[in-house]
Structure formats: C-alpha cells, structure tokens
Design an enzyme around this catalytic site. Structure first.
Site, PDB file in Angstrom:
ATOM      1  N   HIS A 162       0.833  -1.206   0.000  1.00  0.00           N
ATOM      2  CA  HIS A 162       0.000   0.000   0.000  1.00  0.00           C
ATOM      3  C   HIS A 162       0.859   1.244   0.000  1.00  0.00           C
ATOM      4  O   HIS A 162       1.927   1.277   0.600  1.00  0.00           O
ATOM      5  CB  HIS A 162      -0.957   0.023   1.197  1.00  0.00           C
ATOM      6  CG  HIS A 162      -0.303  -0.241   2.519  1.00  0.00           C
ATOM      7  ND1 HIS A 162       0.059  -1.503   2.936  1.00  0.00           N
ATOM      8  CD2 HIS A 162       0.072   0.604   3.517  1.00  0.00           C
ATOM      9  CE1 HIS A 162       0.609  -1.433   4.131  1.00  0.00           C
ATOM     10  NE2 HIS A 162       0.645  -0.162   4.507  1.00  0.00           N
ATOM     11  N   HIS A 200       0.801   5.074   1.220  1.00  0.00           N
ATOM     12  CA  HIS A 200       0.136   6.076   2.055  1.00  0.00           C
ATOM     13  C   HIS A 200       0.204   7.424   1.326  1.00  0.00           C
ATOM     14  O   HIS A 200       1.283   7.844   0.892  1.00  0.00           O
ATOM     15  CB  HIS A 200       0.869   6.266   3.389  1.00  0.00           C
ATOM     16  CG  HIS A 200       0.901   5.071   4.279  1.00  0.00           C
ATOM     17  ND1 HIS A 200       0.061   4.936   5.372  1.00  0.00           N
ATOM     18  CD2 HIS A 200       1.689   3.966   4.276  1.00  0.00           C
ATOM     19  CE1 HIS A 200       0.349   3.797   5.999  1.00  0.00           C
ATOM     20  NE2 HIS A 200       1.329   3.189   5.360  1.00  0.00           N
TER      21      HIS A 200
HETATM   22  P1  5GP Z   1       1.568   0.139   7.436  1.00  0.00           P
HETATM   23  O1  5GP Z   1       1.883   0.369   8.894  1.00  0.00           O
HETATM   24  O2  5GP Z   1       1.487  -1.338   7.107  1.00  0.00           O
HETATM   25  O3  5GP Z   1       2.434   0.907   6.487  1.00  0.00           O
HETATM   26  O4  5GP Z   1       0.136   0.757   7.214  1.00  0.00           O
HETATM   27  C1  5GP Z   1      -1.042   0.062   7.481  1.00  0.00           C
HETATM   28  C2  5GP Z   1      -2.111   1.097   7.664  1.00  0.00           C
HETATM   29  O5  5GP Z   1      -3.361   0.461   7.568  1.00  0.00           O
HETATM   30  C3  5GP Z   1      -2.058   1.812   9.015  1.00  0.00           C
HETATM   31  O6  5GP Z   1      -1.855   3.207   8.815  1.00  0.00           O
HETATM   32  C4  5GP Z   1      -3.392   1.481   9.646  1.00  0.00           C
HETATM   33  O7  5GP Z   1      -3.949   2.553  10.366  1.00  0.00           O
HETATM   34  C5  5GP Z   1      -4.251   1.108   8.434  1.00  0.00           C
HETATM   35  N1  5GP Z   1      -5.293   0.144   8.742  1.00  0.00           N
HETATM   36  C6  5GP Z   1      -5.160  -1.028   9.443  1.00  0.00           C
HETATM   37  N2  5GP Z   1      -6.341  -1.668   9.515  1.00  0.00           N
HETATM   38  C7  5GP Z   1      -7.234  -0.877   8.848  1.00  0.00           C
HETATM   39  C8  5GP Z   1      -8.637  -1.020   8.571  1.00  0.00           C
HETATM   40  O8  5GP Z   1      -9.303  -1.981   8.966  1.00  0.00           O
HETATM   41  N3  5GP Z   1      -9.226  -0.028   7.860  1.00  0.00           N
HETATM   42  C9  5GP Z   1      -8.523   1.070   7.405  1.00  0.00           C
HETATM   43  N4  5GP Z   1      -9.202   1.982   6.702  1.00  0.00           N
HETATM   44  N5  5GP Z   1      -7.202   1.215   7.638  1.00  0.00           N
HETATM   45  C10 5GP Z   1      -6.574   0.255   8.362  1.00  0.00           C
END
Ligand code: 5GP
Length: 114
Positions: free
Chosen positions: A100, A102
């Site tokens: 993903h 951001h």
């Molecule tokens: P990472 O830390 O893997 O780069 O980002 C994962 C992101 O996914 C985090 O910013 C977290 O807040 C978001 N996230 C995790 N679970 C969910 C969810 O169920 N719904 C949404 N909309 N975002 C989520």
C-alpha cells in the site's frame, strides 16, 4: 499467502471510506490517520510487500502511482504538497502485509521522518 484486513476491504466484507476504485486498484481513508488527509492506495492483487513486486507487475505499480497522484490532486493536496510513503518490514513500520501507498497531506511534513 495470508489474507489481510485489506482483502476484506477489497471484497467489501468490512466497511471502509473508499475514495477511488477501479478494476485493479482501491483507495480508502486510513482508519488511524497520521495527517488531516491520510489515504491508502492498494492493488487488488495480493502483493505482500515492495520486495514481492515482479517485473510483470510494472504496469500495475505504475498505475498505483498515477492513481495516487490523481487522488492527491482531487483532494486538493497537490498545490501545497503531500507525501507518499511505502513502509517495508519491521523497522520500516509495515503492519499490514498487503502492498500500500500512504498519501499524507494537509499539514507540513517533517524531514527526516521519525
Ligand atoms: P503500514 O503500517 O502497514 O504501512 O500501514 C497500514 C495502515 O493500515 C495503518 O496506517 C493502519 O492505520 C491502516 N489500517 C489497518 N487496519 C485498517 C482497517 O481496517 N481499515 C482502514 N481503513 N485502515 C486500516
């Protein structure tokens, strides 16, 4: 390959605030926003991390970035600027094992990042 919460969002099994969708990509607001605007852009294809991208994924990855830029433009972030982030691994802060981007905007970003 283990399923993640993002697969459930893709299949609409759990709700998300979707801001863009096409056949290949989905974008939705982050549930725990780190900026006034915080959107995640994901491929619908299950790619776990940036290290799992194949040569054959090149068009899809290109589309992810053009989609991210278009969403940032549509959300009014382009003029003042915004940040795109891809986390990888434990030290990089990746918590969901589905690739993903951001999109973070609506405030000034710091450099170096924390
Ligand atoms: P990472 O830390 O893997 O780069 O980002 C994962 C992101 O996914 C985090 O910013 C977290 O807040 C978001 N996230 C995790 N679970 C969910 C969810 O169920 N719904 C949404 N909309 N975002 C989520």
């Amino acid at each position: 390959m283990a399923e993640t919460v993002f697969d459930k969002i893709i299949r609409k099994e759990i709700p998300a605030d979707i801001v863009y969708e096409d056949e290949q990509t989905l974008a939705f607001k982050d549930i725990n926003p780190q900026a006034p605007t915080h959107v995640l852009v994901i491929p619908k294809k299950q790619i776990e991390t940036i290290a799992d991208i194949n040569e054959s994924d090149a068009p899809l990855i290109g589309q992810l970035f053009t989609t991210a830029a278009q969403i940032a433009e549509n959300l009014g972030l382009a003029e003042d600027g915004y940040r795109l982030v891809i986390n990888h691994g434990e030290r990089g802060g990746q918590t969901v094992q589905h690739l993903h981007i951001h999109i973070l905007g609506g405030r000034a970003m710091t450099w170096p990042p924390g």
